[in-house]
Design a protein around this motif. Structure first.
Motif, PDB file in Angstrom:
ATOM      1  N   LYS A  65      46.984  33.119  35.180  1.00 32.58           N
ATOM      2  CA  LYS A  65      47.196  33.907  36.406  1.00 32.58           C
ATOM      3  C   LYS A  65      47.558  33.004  37.580  1.00 32.58           C
ATOM      4  CE  LYS A  65      44.363  37.477  37.266  1.00 32.58           C
ATOM      5  NZ  LYS A  65      43.066  38.183  37.225  1.00 32.58           N
TER       6      LYS A  65
ATOM      7  N   ALA B 109      43.378  33.925  42.021  1.00 34.99           N
ATOM      8  CA  ALA B 109      44.795  34.291  41.896  1.00 34.99           C
ATOM      9  C   ALA B 109      44.958  35.800  41.795  1.00 34.99           C
ATOM     10  CB  ALA B 109      45.396  33.605  40.666  1.00 34.99           C
TER      11      ALA B 109
ATOM     12  N   THR C  53      38.131  34.456  45.559  1.00 34.91           N
ATOM     13  CA  THR C  53      37.557  35.156  44.403  1.00 34.91           C
ATOM     14  C   THR C  53      36.398  36.038  44.875  1.00 34.91           C
ATOM     15  OG1 THR C  53      35.750  33.677  43.750  1.00 34.91           O
ATOM     16  CG2 THR C  53      37.970  33.027  43.068  1.00 34.91           C
ATOM     17  N   SER C  54      35.893  36.838  43.957  1.00 36.85           N
ATOM     18  CA  SER C  54      34.776  37.719  44.322  1.00 36.85           C
ATOM     19  C   SER C  54      33.431  36.998  44.227  1.00 36.85           C
ATOM     20  CB  SER C  54      34.797  38.956  43.423  1.00 36.85           C
ATOM     21  OG  SER C  54      35.085  38.580  42.096  1.00 36.85           O
TER      22      SER C  54
ATOM     23  N   GLY D  15      44.912  39.811  43.881  1.00 32.78           N
ATOM     24  CA  GLY D  15      45.756  40.421  44.906  1.00 32.78           C
ATOM     25  C   GLY D  15      45.574  39.777  46.277  1.00 32.78           C
ATOM     26  N   ALA D  16      44.332  39.470  46.633  1.00 34.18           N
ATOM     27  CA  ALA D  16      44.068  38.892  47.956  1.00 34.18           C
ATOM     28  C   ALA D  16      44.725  37.518  48.064  1.00 34.18           C
ATOM     29  CB  ALA D  16      42.568  38.781  48.185  1.00 34.18           C
TER      30      ALA D  16
ATOM     31  N   ASN E 150      42.491  28.688  39.459  1.00 32.93           N
ATOM     32  CA  ASN E 150      41.902  29.956  39.028  1.00 32.93           C
ATOM     33  C   ASN E 150      41.203  29.789  37.698  1.00 32.93           C
ATOM     34  OD1 ASN E 150      41.565  32.786  39.584  1.00 32.93           O
ATOM     35  ND2 ASN E 150      42.911  33.183  37.834  1.00 32.93           N
ATOM     36  N   ARG E 151      40.106  30.574  37.518  1.00 33.91           N
ATOM     37  CA  ARG E 151      39.353  30.526  36.259  1.00 33.91           C
ATOM     38  C   ARG E 151      40.289  30.783  35.074  1.00 33.91           C
ATOM     39  NH1 ARG E 151      34.888  35.099  35.683  1.00 33.91           N
ATOM     40  NH2 ARG E 151      36.790  36.333  35.936  1.00 33.91           N
ATOM     41  N   THR E 152      41.174  31.758  35.203  1.00 30.47           N
ATOM     42  CA  THR E 152      42.159  32.030  34.143  1.00 30.47           C
ATOM     43  C   THR E 152      43.472  31.344  34.553  1.00 30.47           C
ATOM     44  OG1 THR E 152      41.124  34.197  33.928  1.00 30.47           O
ATOM     45  CG2 THR E 152      43.237  33.905  32.804  1.00 30.47           C
TER      46      THR E 152
HETATM   47  P1  ATR Z   1      41.408  40.726  44.584  1.00 31.06           P
HETATM   48  O1  ATR Z   1      42.564  41.661  44.594  1.00 31.06           O
HETATM   49  O2  ATR Z   1      40.311  41.101  45.538  1.00 31.06           O
HETATM   50  O3  ATR Z   1      41.812  39.299  44.749  1.00 31.06           O
HETATM   51  P2  ATR Z   1      41.205  40.600  41.700  1.00 31.06           P
HETATM   52  O4  ATR Z   1      42.658  40.853  41.586  1.00 31.06           O
HETATM   53  O5  ATR Z   1      40.290  41.338  40.773  1.00 31.06           O
HETATM   54  O6  ATR Z   1      40.686  40.927  43.168  1.00 31.06           O
HETATM   55  O7  ATR Z   1      40.947  39.019  41.580  1.00 31.06           O
HETATM   56  C1  ATR Z   1      39.683  38.490  41.498  1.00 31.06           C
HETATM   57  C2  ATR Z   1      39.761  36.971  41.499  1.00 31.06           C
HETATM   58  O8  ATR Z   1      38.426  36.456  41.451  1.00 31.06           O
HETATM   59  C3  ATR Z   1      40.473  36.395  40.290  1.00 31.06           C
HETATM   60  O9  ATR Z   1      41.134  35.207  40.674  1.00 31.06           O
HETATM   61  C4  ATR Z   1      39.312  36.093  39.337  1.00 31.06           C
HETATM   62  O10 ATR Z   1      39.574  35.093  38.388  1.00 31.06           O
HETATM   63  P3  ATR Z   1      40.229  35.473  36.959  1.00 31.06           P
HETATM   64  O11 ATR Z   1      41.706  35.620  37.195  1.00 31.06           O
HETATM   65  O12 ATR Z   1      39.915  34.307  36.089  1.00 31.06           O
HETATM   66  O13 ATR Z   1      39.579  36.747  36.513  1.00 31.06           O
HETATM   67  C5  ATR Z   1      38.299  35.592  40.328  1.00 31.06           C
HETATM   68  N1  ATR Z   1      36.923  35.643  39.824  1.00 31.06           N
HETATM   69  C6  ATR Z   1      36.144  36.746  39.676  1.00 31.06           C
HETATM   70  N2  ATR Z   1      34.920  36.398  39.200  1.00 31.06           N
HETATM   71  C7  ATR Z   1      34.920  35.051  39.046  1.00 31.06           C
HETATM   72  C8  ATR Z   1      33.969  34.086  38.590  1.00 31.06           C
HETATM   73  N3  ATR Z   1      32.736  34.452  38.191  1.00 31.06           N
HETATM   74  N4  ATR Z   1      34.323  32.781  38.552  1.00 31.06           N
HETATM   75  C9  ATR Z   1      35.563  32.392  38.960  1.00 31.06           C
HETATM   76  N5  ATR Z   1      36.516  33.245  39.404  1.00 31.06           N
HETATM   77  C10 ATR Z   1      36.205  34.562  39.442  1.00 31.06           C
END
Ligand code: ATR
Length: 279
Positions: free
Chosen positions: A154, A127, A190-191, A129-130, A149-151
């Motif tokens: 969001k 959830a 997600t990343s 920016g992408a 989403n993990r959180t």
């Molecule tokens: P972007 O703009 O590239 O989407 P971002 O705004 O930092 O980057 O969002 C990263 C996303 O990857 C988020 O949805 C994040 O989940 P959280 O909102 O719970 O932080 C998710 N993400 C990153 N690492 C993760 C992991 N180890 N397991 C699950 N989700 C992950």
């Protein structure tokens, strides 16, 4: 006169955009150069002024500046306004115009594999920016967007954002569930997998017709794509989205049709190089 374009971000070393755009300029014999600049968030205002002073015709914007750059622009296109984020800036008659090609670029990248999106169900993992840009573009085309989403907060914020824009949005837990049975399009935003991490859950039971996309661009297939292929799904990686957002930015700057195949080759060559030289 030679034109100059660029991408600005922090970090920026990983960006494939210069290779992709320069391959397009070379192919068409356009007198232009695309650069890559590292811009720390504290220096964004100076960087924008500097690019203008140096006569840049436009530039791409990547993390973490996609939202903060808006304060320094004169005009936003409807795509940028709706997303609340800018990935492309054009200088036109001295004005800085902010545009966003991420969402439409994603849609172009799946159109060959998934026609008529209206009424179909998209599940987005993540959830950030992408995810937001993709969610908006798909909701605008009438898809129902289910966000995991993990959180969870969001995911709920993003679902409410989709609803406020007139789309259909809902949320669920970041785990396998009933959603697998009737998903038409599953997008991993997600990343997770950027650095070769395993994907934390199985896609067993996923609908046979699902198209599965991981927006990560990497020389090697992500664990998520491998899992989807194991379940018999059609899959795409992030190269298509990167290519089409670049092609749409090209067309915004230069008009005409971007040389897609030359740009794709420019991108693929860099991925091959990365695989051979950096592992
Ligand atoms: P972007 O703009 O590239 O989407 P971002 O705004 O930092 O980057 O969002 C990263 C996303 O990857 C988020 O949805 C994040 O989940 P959280 O909102 O719970 O932080 C998710 N993400 C990153 N690492 C993760 C992991 N180890 N397991 C699950 N989700 C992950």
């Amino acid at each position: 006169m030679e034109k100059h374009y660029a991408v600005i971000g922090d970090p920026i070393e990983h960006s494939y955009s210069p290779g992709m755009h320069n391959a397009g300029y070379n192919y068409l014999g356009i007198d232009a150069v695309y650069h890559r600049f590292h811009v720390h968030p504290a220096h964004l205002a100076e960087a924008v002024n500097g690019l203008c002073a140096l006569g840049f015709a436009g530039w791409n914007v990547t993390l973490p500046h996609k939202e903060s750059i808006i304060a320094y622009l004169d005009i936003l296109t409807p795509q940028a306004r709706r997303a609340g984020a800018v990935n492309t800036v054009k200088i036109h008659e001295g004005k800085k115009i902010g545009h966003n090609t991420d969402g439409d670029g994603f849609v172009c990248s799946i159109e060959g594999d998934l026609q008529s999106l209206a009424g179909k169900k998209a599940v987005l993992l993540g959830a950030g920016g992408a995810s937001k840009g993709i969610a908006l573009a798909l909701a605008e085309r009438g898809m129902h967007i289910h966000i995991l989403n993990r959180t969870p907060e969001k995911a709920m914020d993003l679902a409410r954002f989709v609803q406020r824009q007139g789309g259909k949005g809902s949320t669920g837990s970041f785990e396998p569930g009933d959603w697998l049975k009737d998903v038409d399009l599953l997008v991993q935003t997600t990343s997770l997998g950027l650095h070769g991490e395993p994907f934390p859950f199985t896609l067993a039971g996923i609908s046979e017709q699902a198209l599965v996309v991981d927006i990560i661009v990497n020389a090697r297939e992500t664990a998520f794509v491998q899992e989807a292929r194991k379940q018999g799904c059609r899959t795409l990686d992030g190269v298509g989205m990167l290519l089409y957002q670049g092609a749409l930015a090209w067309e915004f700057w230069l008009g005409g049709q971007a040389p897609l195949e030359a740009m794709r080759k420019g991108l693929k060559d860099q991925l091959l190089q990365k695989m051979f030289y950096k592992g």
